[in-house]
Design a protein around this motif. Sequence first.
Motif, PDB file in Angstrom:
ATOM      1  N   LEU A  22     116.119  25.217  63.182  1.00  0.00           N
ATOM      2  CA  LEU A  22     115.873  24.164  64.154  1.00  0.00           C
ATOM      3  C   LEU A  22     116.655  22.921  63.762  1.00  0.00           C
ATOM      4  N   THR A  23     117.173  22.212  64.761  1.00  0.00           N
ATOM      5  CA  THR A  23     117.790  20.927  64.461  1.00  0.00           C
ATOM      6  C   THR A  23     116.702  19.978  63.974  1.00  0.00           C
ATOM      7  N   ALA A 121     114.330  29.810  72.586  1.00  0.00           N
ATOM      8  CA  ALA A 121     115.230  28.728  72.175  1.00  0.00           C
ATOM      9  C   ALA A 121     116.188  29.211  71.085  1.00  0.00           C
ATOM     10  N   LEU A 122     115.642  29.955  70.137  1.00  0.00           N
ATOM     11  CA  LEU A 122     116.495  30.506  69.071  1.00  0.00           C
ATOM     12  C   LEU A 122     117.512  31.488  69.645  1.00  0.00           C
ATOM     13  N   ALA A 133     118.576  26.032  66.791  1.00  0.00           N
ATOM     14  CA  ALA A 133     118.153  25.721  68.156  1.00  0.00           C
ATOM     15  C   ALA A 133     117.950  24.223  68.272  1.00  0.00           C
ATOM     16  N   ASP A 134     118.294  23.677  69.433  1.00  0.00           N
ATOM     17  CA  ASP A 134     118.090  22.255  69.659  1.00  0.00           C
ATOM     18  C   ASP A 134     117.082  22.047  70.785  1.00  0.00           C
ATOM     19  N   PRO A 174     128.421  21.559  72.252  1.00  0.00           N
ATOM     20  CA  PRO A 174     129.241  22.076  71.173  1.00  0.00           C
ATOM     21  C   PRO A 174     128.715  23.425  70.698  1.00  0.00           C
ATOM     22  N   GLY A 175     129.573  24.215  70.158  1.00  0.00           N
ATOM     23  CA  GLY A 175     129.199  25.532  69.632  1.00  0.00           C
ATOM     24  C   GLY A 175     128.447  25.431  68.322  1.00  0.00           C
ATOM     25  N   PRO A 176     128.867  26.172  67.333  1.00  0.00           N
ATOM     26  CA  PRO A 176     128.138  26.219  66.062  1.00  0.00           C
ATOM     27  C   PRO A 176     127.991  24.845  65.429  1.00  0.00           C
ATOM     28  N   ASP A 177     126.811  24.652  64.780  1.00  0.00           N
ATOM     29  CA  ASP A 177     126.583  23.388  64.096  1.00  0.00           C
ATOM     30  C   ASP A 177     126.535  23.563  62.614  1.00  0.00           C
TER      31      ASP A 177
END
Length: 177
Positions: A22-23, A121-122, A133-134, A174-177
């Motif tokens: 999770l963000t 969400a995940l 997940a954000d 944006p894609g991957p964080d």
Amino acid sequence: MQNRTAYSGGERPAQEAPDSQLTVELASVVSAARRRATRDGDCHVDTAHLLHGLLEWDPAVREVFDGGHQVARLLGYLVQRSIGYGLQWHGTVEDSGAVPVVAEGGVPGWSPAAAAAMDGALDRAHARYATRADCLDLLAALVDDPESRAVEVLRRASVDTTRLAARLDGEQRPGPD
């Protein structure tokens, strides 16, 4: 000591911390939803608790609605939960029918619909190749369950959930964080 405020469902390796998917913002939303459920005397975090946390914590979530008046109306319904609107939910477990109620193996302290939304969400995050997940992932997952308490609140506040879902699906992030 394990973080008791983080979501702890879904499939992940045993060594991975629950909030690692999770963000920071979404972990704050989950924590706020747990506090709200406890304060309201509810046994389970439900989708309305999650929606309330999303609206309070994340400006990006508030931006996907049709202006501040819609957000204010939503928050108005959600804060009335313990004194009026939503009292019919008090002491009951949210079961939207989207997933079968599981007696064993469910996420302790979470309604089946809320746990399914977190898993959704995940899944959304992983589909866009993000490791976490954000808040917008969770909002989209909440809207995906038309029988959830969150969607009931959205509809009561005159939110067009079909349009909201389309807006969320069209979000370019944006894609991957």
